[in-house]
Design an enzyme around this catalytic site. Structure first.
Site, PDB file in Angstrom:
ATOM      1  N   CYS A   1       1.140  60.515  43.319  1.00  0.00           N
ATOM      2  CA  CYS A   1      -0.195  60.405  42.726  1.00  0.00           C
ATOM      3  C   CYS A   1      -0.581  58.930  42.646  1.00  0.00           C
ATOM      4  CB  CYS A   1      -0.157  61.021  41.326  1.00  0.00           C
ATOM      5  SG  CYS A   1      -1.589  60.668  40.317  1.00  0.00           S
TER       6      CYS A   1
ATOM      7  N   CYS B   1       0.821  61.895  33.251  1.00  0.00           N
ATOM      8  CA  CYS B   1      -0.346  61.555  34.085  1.00  0.00           C
ATOM      9  C   CYS B   1      -1.639  62.045  33.446  1.00  0.00           C
ATOM     10  CB  CYS B   1      -0.210  62.150  35.482  1.00  0.00           C
ATOM     11  SG  CYS B   1      -1.595  61.665  36.553  1.00  0.00           S
TER      12      CYS B   1
ATOM     13  N   THR C   1      -2.777  70.501  45.823  1.00  0.00           N
ATOM     14  CA  THR C   1      -3.219  69.152  46.196  1.00  0.00           C
ATOM     15  C   THR C   1      -2.168  68.400  47.003  1.00  0.00           C
ATOM     16  OG1 THR C   1      -2.322  68.222  44.156  1.00  0.00           O
ATOM     17  CG2 THR C   1      -4.620  68.926  44.107  1.00  0.00           C
TER      18      THR C   1
ATOM     19  N   CYS D   1       3.341  64.104  40.164  1.00  0.00           N
ATOM     20  CA  CYS D   1       2.948  63.259  39.035  1.00  0.00           C
ATOM     21  C   CYS D   1       4.079  63.129  38.024  1.00  0.00           C
ATOM     22  CB  CYS D   1       1.767  63.886  38.281  1.00  0.00           C
ATOM     23  SG  CYS D   1       0.198  63.723  39.132  1.00  0.00           S
TER      24      CYS D   1
ATOM     25  N   CYS E   1      -0.802  57.854  38.451  1.00  0.00           N
ATOM     26  CA  CYS E   1       0.346  57.581  37.578  1.00  0.00           C
ATOM     27  C   CYS E   1       1.506  56.933  38.346  1.00  0.00           C
ATOM     28  CB  CYS E   1       0.809  58.861  36.886  1.00  0.00           C
ATOM     29  SG  CYS E   1       1.432  60.122  38.012  1.00  0.00           S
TER      30      CYS E   1
ATOM     31  N   ARG F   1       3.237  63.968  48.034  1.00  0.00           N
ATOM     32  CA  ARG F   1       3.030  62.512  48.024  1.00  0.00           C
ATOM     33  C   ARG F   1       2.692  62.050  46.606  1.00  0.00           C
ATOM     34  NH1 ARG F   1      -1.654  64.712  49.798  1.00  0.00           N
ATOM     35  NH2 ARG F   1      -3.498  63.888  48.733  1.00  0.00           N
TER      36      ARG F   1
HETATM   37 ZN   LIG Z   1      -0.503  61.490  38.466  1.00  0.00          ZN
END
Ligand SMILES: [Zn+2]
Length: 359
Positions: free
Chosen positions: A76, A49, A41, A45, A79, A74
């Site tokens: 999240c 999270c 993805t 995190c 969270c 990048r």
């Molecule tokens: Zn997260």
């Protein structure tokens, strides 16, 4: 090496990693220790999270948010690992509201405070209580009482102090005063805060020990490495008192306290002069009910005083304790039994618990 081999190796490495169980458990205690990034993805995190747990072969670990971003991930949106932890952001909001309450002429209403924080009244009430152990209203009452305590030692008359603290009807004040001060206002002004405090510094098996007492009883037992720092701590805690050292008659008290620290199981017969907010006093009373040789967690103490949400405030009250061993904050441990912090050093906490376990 083919692709399925790479995946199998990556999965095995993640499953072996001591950080992986914290990801699976969404352990908030691991927040700040590390961040995990998900290759599929491109997002990284915090361990806590709420997002779906990734497949282990897609995970990589980073020490910091900056390291994860440098590796091309990048933050999240759920969270927000690029911001301070939620609990810190909430604490900052609560701290700001505390200042607002302190500076206001009349205590702000819950709705005014909620508007200021951009939260619903219900959410604000819960958040404030979780962080301070008090409702906003009880906090305002407590701060007013503190202003009154300070005023009673500085202002010219009791009446002036009563008005300076924001009480507009002294009849109401006198109704509240006994509960707030533990004595009447005039007596408090005459003796309480500006009283003489006798102290002595000695050595015990845990290092330097400072023992101090007011005319009402022991008011400080401080432990440390450096006697000078202990004395400075005493001065900070009792800034208004006259400190008197080296009183020969006091030696017997010091001897009893040192004996007690060496063997807490024998108990302490000296009277205690316990000073703190109403909330702190409830926490400290609960600590004194933990027998030597036993421990309790911060959340157990919070439950015992009837405020299960106030775990952080309980930890704060433990840290504010001025009477080492006599108020046994060393008997409070994490839920998993690990030691966590101790105002006078974890090594001393461990030594005390070992001593009591063997008693
Ligand atoms: Zn997260």
């Amino acid at each position: 090496m083919n692709a399925s081999n790479v995946i199998a190796r990556r999965a095995a490495a993640a499953l072996r990693d001591p950080r992986w169980p914290a990801v699976v458990a969404r352990d908030p205690a691991a927040d700040g220790e590390f961040f995990y990034a998900v290759r599929t993805t491109g997002v990284y995190c915090r361990p806590s999270c709420g997002a779906r747990t990734p497949r282990p072969e897609n995970v990589e670990f980073h020490r910091s948010a900056a390291a994860a971003e440098q590796a091309g991930f990048r933050a999240c949106r759920r969270c927000r690992p690029d911001l301070p932890p939620l609990v810190e952001r909430q604490a900052a909001v609560v701290a700001e509201l505390c200042r607002l309450i302190e500076q206001a002429e009349a205590p702000p209403t819950l709705h005014q405070l909620a508007g200021q924080a951009g939260l619903s009244a219900h959410h604000l009430h819960r958040l404030f209580k979780a962080h301070t152990g008090l409702t906003p209203k009880a906090y305002a009452v407590a701060r007013r009482a503190e202003r009154l305590r300070a005023g009673l030692t500085a202002e010219k008359s009791v009446t002036e102090a009563v008005f300076a603290a924001g009480y507009n009807a002294s009849g109401r004040f006198y109704a509240e005063a006994a509960g707030i001060l533990g004595m009447t206002a005039s007596r408090y002004r005459a003796g309480g805060a500006a009283a003489e405090i006798r102290f002595a510094i000695g050595q015990c098996s845990l290092g330097a020990i400072l023992v101090a007492a007011s005319e009402r009883g022991l008011c400080a037992i401080l432990l440390g490495d450096d006697p000078e720092l202990l004395l400075r701590d005493l001065q900070d805690r009792f800034a208004k008192a006259r400190l008197i050292g080296g009183d020969a008659g006091f030696e017997r008290w010091v001897a009893e306290v040192v004996g007690f620290v060496e063997a807490p199981g024998i108990g302490l017969t000296l009277p205690l002069d316990i000073r703190g907010t109403a909330f702190q006093q409830r926490v400290w009373q609960a600590l004194r009910e933990i027998p030597a040789g036993q421990t309790a967690s911060y959340s157990e103490i919070a439950r015992r005083i009837g405020q299960p949400q106030a775990v952080r405030a309980v930890a704060g009250a433990c840290a504010a304790n001025a009477l080492a061993v006599a108020i046994p904050c060393h008997r409070v441990v994490r839920t998993d039994g690990s030691l966590s912090g101790y105002r006078w050093g974890v090594a001393r906490k461990r030594a005390l618990l070992e001593r009591e376990g063997g008693a």
